[in-house]
Every structure is written in C-alpha cells, then in structure tokens.
Design a protein around this motif. Sequence first.
Motif, PDB file in Angstrom:
ATOM      1  N   VAL A   1       0.836  -1.203   0.000  1.00 20.65           N
ATOM      2  CA  VAL A   1       0.000   0.000   0.000  1.00 20.65           C
ATOM      3  C   VAL A   1       0.870   1.252   0.000  1.00 20.65           C
ATOM      4  O   VAL A   1       0.635   2.178  -0.780  1.00 20.65           O
ATOM      5  N   GLU A   2       1.882   1.277   0.835  1.00 25.08           N
ATOM      6  CA  GLU A   2       2.756   2.445   0.911  1.00 25.08           C
ATOM      7  C   GLU A   2       3.447   2.707  -0.424  1.00 25.08           C
ATOM      8  O   GLU A   2       3.559   3.854  -0.860  1.00 25.08           O
ATOM      9  N   ARG A   3       3.900   1.667  -1.067  1.00 22.97           N
ATOM     10  CA  ARG A   3       4.578   1.806  -2.356  1.00 22.97           C
ATOM     11  C   ARG A   3       3.624   2.355  -3.417  1.00 22.97           C
ATOM     12  O   ARG A   3       3.993   3.231  -4.202  1.00 22.97           O
ATOM     13  N   LEU A   4       2.385   1.866  -3.426  1.00 26.30           N
ATOM     14  CA  LEU A   4       1.408   2.345  -4.398  1.00 26.30           C
ATOM     15  C   LEU A   4       1.036   3.805  -4.143  1.00 26.30           C
ATOM     16  O   LEU A   4       0.908   4.590  -5.082  1.00 26.30           O
ATOM     17  N   VAL A   5       0.862   4.179  -2.875  1.00 23.23           N
ATOM     18  CA  VAL A   5       0.557   5.571  -2.536  1.00 23.23           C
ATOM     19  C   VAL A   5       1.701   6.468  -2.991  1.00 23.23           C
ATOM     20  O   VAL A   5       1.481   7.530  -3.590  1.00 23.23           O
ATOM     21  N   ASN A   6       2.912   6.034  -2.750  1.00 26.40           N
ATOM     22  CA  ASN A   6       4.096   6.799  -3.146  1.00 26.40           C
ATOM     23  C   ASN A   6       4.125   7.014  -4.657  1.00 26.40           C
ATOM     24  O   ASN A   6       4.410   8.113  -5.130  1.00 26.40           O
ATOM     25  N   ARG A   7       3.812   5.991  -5.422  1.00 27.56           N
ATOM     26  CA  ARG A   7       3.829   6.109  -6.888  1.00 27.56           C
ATOM     27  C   ARG A   7       2.755   7.047  -7.394  1.00 27.56           C
ATOM     28  O   ARG A   7       2.998   7.873  -8.272  1.00 27.56           O
ATOM     29  N   VAL A   8       1.549   6.934  -6.855  1.00 25.96           N
ATOM     30  CA  VAL A   8       0.450   7.785  -7.322  1.00 25.96           C
ATOM     31  C   VAL A   8       0.711   9.244  -6.973  1.00 25.96           C
ATOM     32  O   VAL A   8       0.390  10.142  -7.742  1.00 25.96           O
ATOM     33  N   GLN A   9       1.350   9.490  -5.842  1.00 28.01           N
ATOM     34  CA  GLN A   9       1.619  10.861  -5.414  1.00 28.01           C
ATOM     35  C   GLN A   9       2.920  11.404  -5.989  1.00 28.01           C
ATOM     36  O   GLN A   9       3.387  12.447  -5.567  1.00 28.01           O
ATOM     37  N   GLY A  10       3.500  10.740  -6.928  1.00 26.91           N
ATOM     38  CA  GLY A  10       4.687  11.260  -7.611  1.00 26.91           C
ATOM     39  C   GLY A  10       5.976  11.089  -6.844  1.00 26.91           C
ATOM     40  O   GLY A  10       6.911  11.872  -7.013  1.00 26.91           O
ATOM     41  N   GLY A  11       6.064  10.099  -5.999  1.00 24.55           N
ATOM     42  CA  GLY A  11       7.305   9.812  -5.288  1.00 24.55           C
ATOM     43  C   GLY A  11       7.511  10.597  -4.010  1.00 24.55           C
ATOM     44  O   GLY A  11       8.566  10.529  -3.397  1.00 24.55           O
ATOM     45  N   ASP A  20      -1.510   8.891   6.473  1.00 27.59           N
ATOM     46  CA  ASP A  20      -2.941   8.863   6.802  1.00 27.59           C
ATOM     47  C   ASP A  20      -3.734   8.154   5.709  1.00 27.59           C
ATOM     48  O   ASP A  20      -4.672   7.406   6.000  1.00 27.59           O
ATOM     49  N   LEU A  21      -3.361   8.373   4.462  1.00 27.75           N
ATOM     50  CA  LEU A  21      -4.038   7.717   3.351  1.00 27.75           C
ATOM     51  C   LEU A  21      -3.826   6.210   3.408  1.00 27.75           C
ATOM     52  O   LEU A  21      -4.764   5.441   3.179  1.00 27.75           O
ATOM     53  N   CYS A  22      -2.623   5.784   3.750  1.00 27.45           N
ATOM     54  CA  CYS A  22      -2.351   4.348   3.897  1.00 27.45           C
ATOM     55  C   CYS A  22      -3.224   3.742   4.985  1.00 27.45           C
ATOM     56  O   CYS A  22      -3.800   2.662   4.809  1.00 27.45           O
ATOM     57  N   GLN A  23      -3.340   4.441   6.104  1.00 26.40           N
ATOM     58  CA  GLN A  23      -4.187   3.952   7.189  1.00 26.40           C
ATOM     59  C   GLN A  23      -5.646   3.869   6.739  1.00 26.40           C
ATOM     60  O   GLN A  23      -6.356   2.922   7.095  1.00 26.40           O
ATOM     61  N   ILE A  68      -6.716   3.314   3.694  1.00 26.03           N
ATOM     62  CA  ILE A  68      -6.836   2.155   2.805  1.00 26.03           C
ATOM     63  C   ILE A  68      -6.865   0.862   3.607  1.00 26.03           C
ATOM     64  O   ILE A  68      -7.671  -0.040   3.316  1.00 26.03           O
ATOM     65  N   TYR A  69      -6.016   0.752   4.619  1.00 28.47           N
ATOM     66  CA  TYR A  69      -6.045  -0.446   5.470  1.00 28.47           C
ATOM     67  C   TYR A  69      -7.406  -0.598   6.155  1.00 28.47           C
ATOM     68  O   TYR A  69      -7.920  -1.712   6.281  1.00 28.47           O
ATOM     69  N   MET A  70      -8.000   0.513   6.581  1.00 24.35           N
ATOM     70  CA  MET A  70      -9.325   0.441   7.198  1.00 24.35           C
ATOM     71  C   MET A  70     -10.357  -0.068   6.208  1.00 24.35           C
ATOM     72  O   MET A  70     -11.206  -0.888   6.556  1.00 24.35           O
ATOM     73  N   VAL A  71     -10.297   0.410   4.976  1.00 27.11           N
ATOM     74  CA  VAL A  71     -11.227  -0.055   3.946  1.00 27.11           C
ATOM     75  C   VAL A  71     -11.060  -1.555   3.731  1.00 27.11           C
ATOM     76  O   VAL A  71     -12.043  -2.303   3.660  1.00 27.11           O
ATOM     77  N   ILE A 122      -6.810   4.821  -4.022  1.00 31.71           N
ATOM     78  CA  ILE A 122      -5.815   5.891  -3.908  1.00 31.71           C
ATOM     79  C   ILE A 122      -6.126   7.016  -4.887  1.00 31.71           C
ATOM     80  O   ILE A 122      -6.139   8.190  -4.520  1.00 31.71           O
ATOM     81  N   THR A 123      -6.383   6.656  -6.130  1.00 28.29           N
ATOM     82  CA  THR A 123      -6.637   7.652  -7.166  1.00 28.29           C
ATOM     83  C   THR A 123      -7.864   8.490  -6.829  1.00 28.29           C
ATOM     84  O   THR A 123      -7.831   9.719  -6.947  1.00 28.29           O
ATOM     85  N   ARG A 124      -8.931   7.841  -6.412  1.00 32.27           N
ATOM     86  CA  ARG A 124     -10.140   8.590  -6.062  1.00 32.27           C
ATOM     87  C   ARG A 124      -9.894   9.522  -4.881  1.00 32.27           C
ATOM     88  O   ARG A 124     -10.385  10.652  -4.856  1.00 32.27           O
ATOM     89  N   GLN A 125      -9.135   9.076  -3.900  1.00 33.93           N
ATOM     90  CA  GLN A 125      -8.882   9.900  -2.721  1.00 33.93           C
ATOM     91  C   GLN A 125      -7.923  11.055  -3.013  1.00 33.93           C
ATOM     92  O   GLN A 125      -8.103  12.156  -2.510  1.00 33.93           O
ATOM     93  N   VAL A 126      -6.915  10.815  -3.817  1.00 31.49           N
ATOM     94  CA  VAL A 126      -5.904  11.847  -4.086  1.00 31.49           C
ATOM     95  C   VAL A 126      -6.434  12.923  -5.037  1.00 31.49           C
ATOM     96  O   VAL A 126      -6.128  14.101  -4.876  1.00 31.49           O
ATOM     97  N   PHE A 127      -7.238  12.538  -6.020  1.00 28.16           N
ATOM     98  CA  PHE A 127      -7.653  13.469  -7.038  1.00 28.16           C
ATOM     99  C   PHE A 127      -9.074  14.012  -6.875  1.00 28.16           C
ATOM    100  O   PHE A 127      -9.524  14.829  -7.670  1.00 28.16           O
ATOM    101  N   SER A 128      -9.788  13.588  -5.848  1.00 25.78           N
ATOM    102  CA  SER A 128     -11.128  14.097  -5.596  1.00 25.78           C
ATOM    103  C   SER A 128     -11.049  15.369  -4.771  1.00 25.78           C
ATOM    104  O   SER A 128     -10.426  15.400  -3.706  1.00 25.78           O
TER     105      SER A 128
END
Length: 66
Positions: free
Chosen positions: A2-12, A20-23, A25-28, A54-60
């Motif tokens: 999850v952390e790796r995917l969040v990092n990639r979507v947010q541009g590194g 917080d976003l990782c947490q 996603i884990y809750m979901v 991740i995409t919906r949360q970051v870009f919404s």
Amino acid sequence: MVERLVNRVQGGVFTEDSSDLCQYIYMVLFQMDNERLDTLYSSNKLRYFIVGIITRQVFSRNSQFY
C-alpha cells in the motif's frame, strides 16, 4: 504494498498525509467482506482495487487527501 502504491500515485513524495491515506486504505480493506477480498487477491485484482481507492482519494476535490 500500500505504501509503495501511494508513493507512486503521489509522484514519489511520501508525506504525513500519505501515511494517513495508507491507514485509510487499510481500514477499507479490514472492513471488506473476506470473500470479496479473497476473490480480488486470487484473481490478481487487489492491486488495481487499491490503486482505484488511492486515485479517487488523491484526485477528488472532496477528499481530505486532495
């Protein structure tokens, strides 16, 4: 994963909001039905499911992670 995917979507850039976003996603994932989670995992779709969250949360504009 999850952390790796969040990092990639947010541009590194991994920030406190990223943590917080990782947490979130884990809750979901923990609240999901086990059968659905197993189906996503066994069909190799879990990664795409997580990237979708991740995409919906970051870009919404309505999300706290925008």
